[in-house]
Enzyme design. Sequence first.
Site, PDB file in Angstrom:
ATOM      1  N   CYS A   2      -0.313  43.518  22.049  1.00 53.85           N
ATOM      2  CA  CYS A   2       0.204  44.709  21.371  1.00 53.85           C
ATOM      3  C   CYS A   2       1.713  44.632  21.168  1.00 53.85           C
ATOM      4  O   CYS A   2       2.429  44.117  22.026  1.00 53.85           O
ATOM      5  CB  CYS A   2      -0.078  45.960  22.186  1.00 53.85           C
ATOM      6  SG  CYS A   2      -1.793  46.190  22.604  1.00 53.85           S
ATOM      7  N   ARG A  27       2.777  38.101  17.720  1.00 56.03           N
ATOM      8  CA  ARG A  27       2.210  38.302  19.049  1.00 56.03           C
ATOM      9  C   ARG A  27       0.679  38.304  19.019  1.00 56.03           C
ATOM     10  O   ARG A  27       0.046  38.133  20.047  1.00 56.03           O
ATOM     11  CB  ARG A  27       2.700  39.641  19.619  1.00 56.03           C
ATOM     12  CG  ARG A  27       4.189  39.677  19.852  1.00 56.03           C
ATOM     13  CD  ARG A  27       4.673  41.083  20.063  1.00 56.03           C
ATOM     14  NE  ARG A  27       4.283  41.614  21.354  1.00 56.03           N
ATOM     15  CZ  ARG A  27       4.995  41.497  22.465  1.00 56.03           C
ATOM     16  NH1 ARG A  27       6.132  40.848  22.437  1.00 56.03           N
ATOM     17  NH2 ARG A  27       4.588  42.016  23.592  1.00 56.03           N
ATOM     18  N   TRP A  70      -3.888  44.893  20.119  1.00 61.13           N
ATOM     19  CA  TRP A  70      -4.750  43.762  20.479  1.00 61.13           C
ATOM     20  C   TRP A  70      -5.794  44.362  21.407  1.00 61.13           C
ATOM     21  O   TRP A  70      -5.484  44.728  22.553  1.00 61.13           O
ATOM     22  CB  TRP A  70      -3.910  42.693  21.176  1.00 61.13           C
ATOM     23  CG  TRP A  70      -4.621  41.409  21.446  1.00 61.13           C
ATOM     24  CD1 TRP A  70      -4.793  40.359  20.590  1.00 61.13           C
ATOM     25  CD2 TRP A  70      -5.234  41.010  22.684  1.00 61.13           C
ATOM     26  NE1 TRP A  70      -5.479  39.342  21.209  1.00 61.13           N
ATOM     27  CE2 TRP A  70      -5.759  39.720  22.491  1.00 61.13           C
ATOM     28  CE3 TRP A  70      -5.394  41.616  23.929  1.00 61.13           C
ATOM     29  CZ2 TRP A  70      -6.428  39.027  23.495  1.00 61.13           C
ATOM     30  CZ3 TRP A  70      -6.064  40.922  24.927  1.00 61.13           C
ATOM     31  CH2 TRP A  70      -6.572  39.636  24.705  1.00 61.13           C
ATOM     32  N   ASN A  96       1.026  49.737  25.251  1.00 63.71           N
ATOM     33  CA  ASN A  96       0.667  48.342  25.501  1.00 63.71           C
ATOM     34  C   ASN A  96       0.366  48.239  26.981  1.00 63.71           C
ATOM     35  O   ASN A  96       1.170  48.669  27.802  1.00 63.71           O
ATOM     36  CB  ASN A  96       1.865  47.452  25.118  1.00 63.71           C
ATOM     37  CG  ASN A  96       1.635  45.987  25.452  1.00 63.71           C
ATOM     38  OD1 ASN A  96       0.524  45.592  25.773  1.00 63.71           O
ATOM     39  ND2 ASN A  96       2.696  45.198  25.360  1.00 63.71           N
ATOM     40  N   GLY A  97      -0.795  47.700  27.348  1.00 63.46           N
ATOM     41  CA  GLY A  97      -1.158  47.592  28.764  1.00 63.46           C
ATOM     42  C   GLY A  97      -2.558  48.136  28.980  1.00 63.46           C
ATOM     43  O   GLY A  97      -3.326  48.295  28.021  1.00 63.46           O
ATOM     44  N   GLU A 489      -3.498  19.658  27.406  1.00 66.73           N
ATOM     45  CA  GLU A 489      -2.710  20.352  26.384  1.00 66.73           C
ATOM     46  C   GLU A 489      -3.198  19.978  24.978  1.00 66.73           C
ATOM     47  O   GLU A 489      -3.269  20.824  24.088  1.00 66.73           O
ATOM     48  CB  GLU A 489      -1.218  20.045  26.578  1.00 66.73           C
ATOM     49  CG  GLU A 489      -0.280  20.637  25.545  1.00 66.73           C
ATOM     50  CD  GLU A 489      -0.344  22.166  25.411  1.00 66.73           C
ATOM     51  OE1 GLU A 489      -0.958  22.837  26.245  1.00 66.73           O
ATOM     52  OE2 GLU A 489       0.214  22.672  24.422  1.00 66.73           O
ATOM     53  N   LYS A 493      -4.461  22.812  22.365  1.00 63.90           N
ATOM     54  CA  LYS A 493      -3.910  23.002  21.006  1.00 63.90           C
ATOM     55  C   LYS A 493      -5.037  22.952  20.003  1.00 63.90           C
ATOM     56  O   LYS A 493      -5.111  23.747  19.082  1.00 63.90           O
ATOM     57  CB  LYS A 493      -2.916  21.885  20.642  1.00 63.90           C
ATOM     58  CG  LYS A 493      -1.516  21.961  21.140  1.00 63.90           C
ATOM     59  CD  LYS A 493      -0.703  23.132  20.712  1.00 63.90           C
ATOM     60  CE  LYS A 493      -0.940  24.327  21.534  1.00 63.90           C
ATOM     61  NZ  LYS A 493      -0.182  24.684  22.653  1.00 63.90           N
ATOM     62  N   GLU A 496      -7.483  26.063  20.219  1.00 65.42           N
ATOM     63  CA  GLU A 496      -6.968  27.392  19.884  1.00 65.42           C
ATOM     64  C   GLU A 496      -6.768  27.599  18.385  1.00 65.42           C
ATOM     65  O   GLU A 496      -6.936  28.720  17.904  1.00 65.42           O
ATOM     66  CB  GLU A 496      -5.717  27.773  20.689  1.00 65.42           C
ATOM     67  CG  GLU A 496      -4.497  26.935  20.478  1.00 65.42           C
ATOM     68  CD  GLU A 496      -3.349  27.371  21.407  1.00 65.42           C
ATOM     69  OE1 GLU A 496      -2.519  26.522  21.736  1.00 65.42           O
ATOM     70  OE2 GLU A 496      -3.282  28.551  21.768  1.00 65.42           O
ATOM     71  N   HIS A 512     -18.321  10.516  35.614  1.00 63.98           N
ATOM     72  CA  HIS A 512     -19.008  11.260  36.675  1.00 63.98           C
ATOM     73  C   HIS A 512     -19.792  12.441  36.114  1.00 63.98           C
ATOM     74  O   HIS A 512     -19.915  13.471  36.771  1.00 63.98           O
ATOM     75  CB  HIS A 512     -17.988  11.741  37.718  1.00 63.98           C
ATOM     76  CG  HIS A 512     -17.297  10.610  38.399  1.00 63.98           C
ATOM     77  ND1 HIS A 512     -17.890   9.841  39.377  1.00 63.98           N
ATOM     78  CD2 HIS A 512     -16.066  10.072  38.205  1.00 63.98           C
ATOM     79  CE1 HIS A 512     -17.062   8.903  39.772  1.00 63.98           C
ATOM     80  NE2 HIS A 512     -15.942   9.013  39.067  1.00 63.98           N
ATOM     81  N   LYS A 605       0.325  35.905  21.330  1.00 58.45           N
ATOM     82  CA  LYS A 605       1.417  35.012  21.719  1.00 58.45           C
ATOM     83  C   LYS A 605       1.844  35.297  23.155  1.00 58.45           C
ATOM     84  O   LYS A 605       2.102  34.390  23.928  1.00 58.45           O
ATOM     85  CB  LYS A 605       2.600  35.223  20.761  1.00 58.45           C
ATOM     86  CG  LYS A 605       3.822  34.377  21.067  1.00 58.45           C
ATOM     87  CD  LYS A 605       3.645  32.974  20.543  1.00 58.45           C
ATOM     88  CE  LYS A 605       4.762  32.045  20.936  1.00 58.45           C
ATOM     89  NZ  LYS A 605       4.306  30.639  20.954  1.00 58.45           N
TER      90      LYS A 605
HETATM   91  C1  F6R Z   1      -0.997  28.175  24.005  1.00 59.44           C
HETATM   92  C2  F6R Z   1      -0.117  29.228  24.457  1.00 59.44           C
HETATM   93  C3  F6R Z   1      -0.489  29.977  25.693  1.00 59.44           C
HETATM   94  C4  F6R Z   1       0.764  30.249  26.528  1.00 59.44           C
HETATM   95  C5  F6R Z   1       0.413  31.105  27.751  1.00 59.44           C
HETATM   96  C6  F6R Z   1       1.630  31.321  28.643  1.00 59.44           C
HETATM   97  O1  F6R Z   1      -0.508  27.548  22.870  1.00 59.44           O
HETATM   98  O2  F6R Z   1       0.872  29.501  23.857  1.00 59.44           O
HETATM   99  O3  F6R Z   1      -1.436  29.284  26.439  1.00 59.44           O
HETATM  100  O4  F6R Z   1       1.306  29.039  26.923  1.00 59.44           O
HETATM  101  O5  F6R Z   1      -0.075  32.340  27.331  1.00 59.44           O
HETATM  102  O6  F6R Z   1       2.668  31.922  27.949  1.00 59.44           O
HETATM  103  P1  F6R Z   1       4.139  31.962  28.505  1.00 59.44           P
HETATM  104  O7  F6R Z   1       4.670  30.592  28.496  1.00 59.44           O
HETATM  105  O8  F6R Z   1       4.868  32.881  27.576  1.00 59.44           O
HETATM  106  O9  F6R Z   1       4.055  32.508  29.905  1.00 59.44           O
END
Ligand code: F6R
Length: 610
Positions: A2, A27, A70, A96-97, A489, A493, A496, A512, A605
């Site tokens: 949010c 976000r 969100w 937000n929350g 990672e 990527k 997502e 395994h 985000k």
């Molecule tokens: C993936 C991504 C998320 C953030 C995670 C932590 O591309 O961006 O997995 O890495 O939500 O976010 P921060 O670093 O802001 O604590």
Amino acid sequence: MCGIVGYLGNEETSSILFESLKRLEYRGYDSFGFATIHDNKLWITKDKGKISDVVQIKLPGSIGISHTRWSTHGPPSKINAHPHTDCKNRIALVHNGIIANYLSLRNKLKERGHIFKSETDTEVLIHLIEEYYKPEDGVKLEDAVSSALNAVEGTYAITVISALEKKIVGARKESPLVLGIGNSCFYLGSDISSFLPYTNKTIPLDDFEMVVIEPESYKITDFKTGLLKDKKITKIEWNQKESSKEGFDHFMLKEIFEQPQILKIALNICEEEISKLAETIKEADNVYITATGTSLHAAMTSEYWFSKLAKLPVRVVDSSEFEEKAVLDEKTLVIGVTQSGETYDTLRAMNYAKKNNCKLASIVNIPSSTATRISDITILQGSGMEIGVAATKTFTTQLMILLRLALKLAKNNGETVSSPTMKNERCLLSKDVGDKISEIEEQLKNVPRYIEEALTQKEKIKSITEKYCINVKNFLYIGKGINYPTALEGALKFKEITYHHAEGMPAGFLKHGTISLISDDMYTIAFVPRDDRKILSNVEEIKSRGGKIIGIVSGTAKHFDETINVPRVSDIVSPLVFAPAYQLLAYYTAVALGRDIDQPRHLAKTVTVE
Ligand code: F6R
């Protein structure tokens, strides 16, 4: 997650809110809404979907609040979108929350005759404020808000307006809210980027703080005690160019290509800052790093660096598991790695560490964010604003900073070692290790150039994705040792933004169990630094079962159906040079599949809820 924006000033608020809210789109959200005050009436518009689909929002008045939602409680819909209003349509609120005790409050409020319209947890807050709000008896909006907040459990950043008063009330607990101070006007936002084109003067609110903004003034109090707070104004230096795509099709692509430049900045973070954290690490008996998502993968990579280079056993724990796992005392250092500095799980882990008297450090991208304010020491990443939901440049910056830290500690080992395992011993670097460290330092300086070189593979990567990654829907990402987190990672990527299934794992783990999945619908991506023999035998195991493999190679290995070559560097530096290759692989696949690259479905985000 949010986004909140509020404005009080002399201009028409709805166009300012509209522009500001668009800056929070990054976000991630599914619905939006606006409320203004004009002629002692509330004016509201809200809907499901994207603000970018709307040409403009026109509501009268110069005081207003707005929101991107969100969903947590209740699906995205016009009714569930914020703002929510009370029964008499006098007050409006965005939130937000999560209100944890909303069900019991809702029942009580219903018994008292309140009519609920939505399925959200948020709506109880506005009815609760209504219960306390008695302007006719001199009870002002802020009094009602603080009474209501003292009765709810959960997390929140809220802004509230009343048709009867010329003010906005904002408050927070475990969700971000910042005040912006302009020329004869004020802003409230979930982060500074929302109002940065208008002002760079800001005061981030801390937990249990409430701000009341009125035409000529603002006042911040602790809503638990009612005491006035004296807070310093911070000036943020931020490059406005960061909020434009500058000719790239997507922010994510722009941010991938910014990496050489951003990593030069990370290389120039001053040595004293790195040394200060390195010293704190040395002084601690135990060191934990806590993070989540992509930041967790950066932390996991550093676990190998701390152990291989500095012989330092650092424990890395996913923030959402931290309270279950960590053993803490006053000699423990906990380092939070979080680009936003606002991730709920990471802040919760850090606050848990604080309660256990640990020393707190953080590596954070957003200045003045909550993580920076609760930490004893912070290294600011300096990656600039990252708008694509998928983290790219902020990840490689975290890697760079963590590698610099590990190298610093490794070099200190050559002087006096005082680590959890080797307390007070003296241990001189052997010539081998010394040479290795100078080689790594040399390579580190060249990382921006290596990444530039890796990025030149973009056309090849694009053609590989077209051939291999569109019709197949399952991928294994494998790496060994320091590139096990690279595999995690790479897979993150990919899934997502492409919405295809991808799993990262240690190459040796595959046999395994998971190897049973190798088929025409399960391809493998393997990370191979310097022709690593051990991983190549795992690659052969896959090939002999008919599996297709794409190799991302920092050497000359030629065992693959397709190979993406990145510069040849030491194993230690390889996670940095592999990053642009798997970022582009995910990007071009997602483009070919027509995905929403910068705001993938269901994602946010900054994840500010549990
Ligand atoms: C993936 C991504 C998320 C953030 C995670 C932590 O591309 O961006 O997995 O890495 O939500 O976010 P921060 O670093 O802001 O604590």
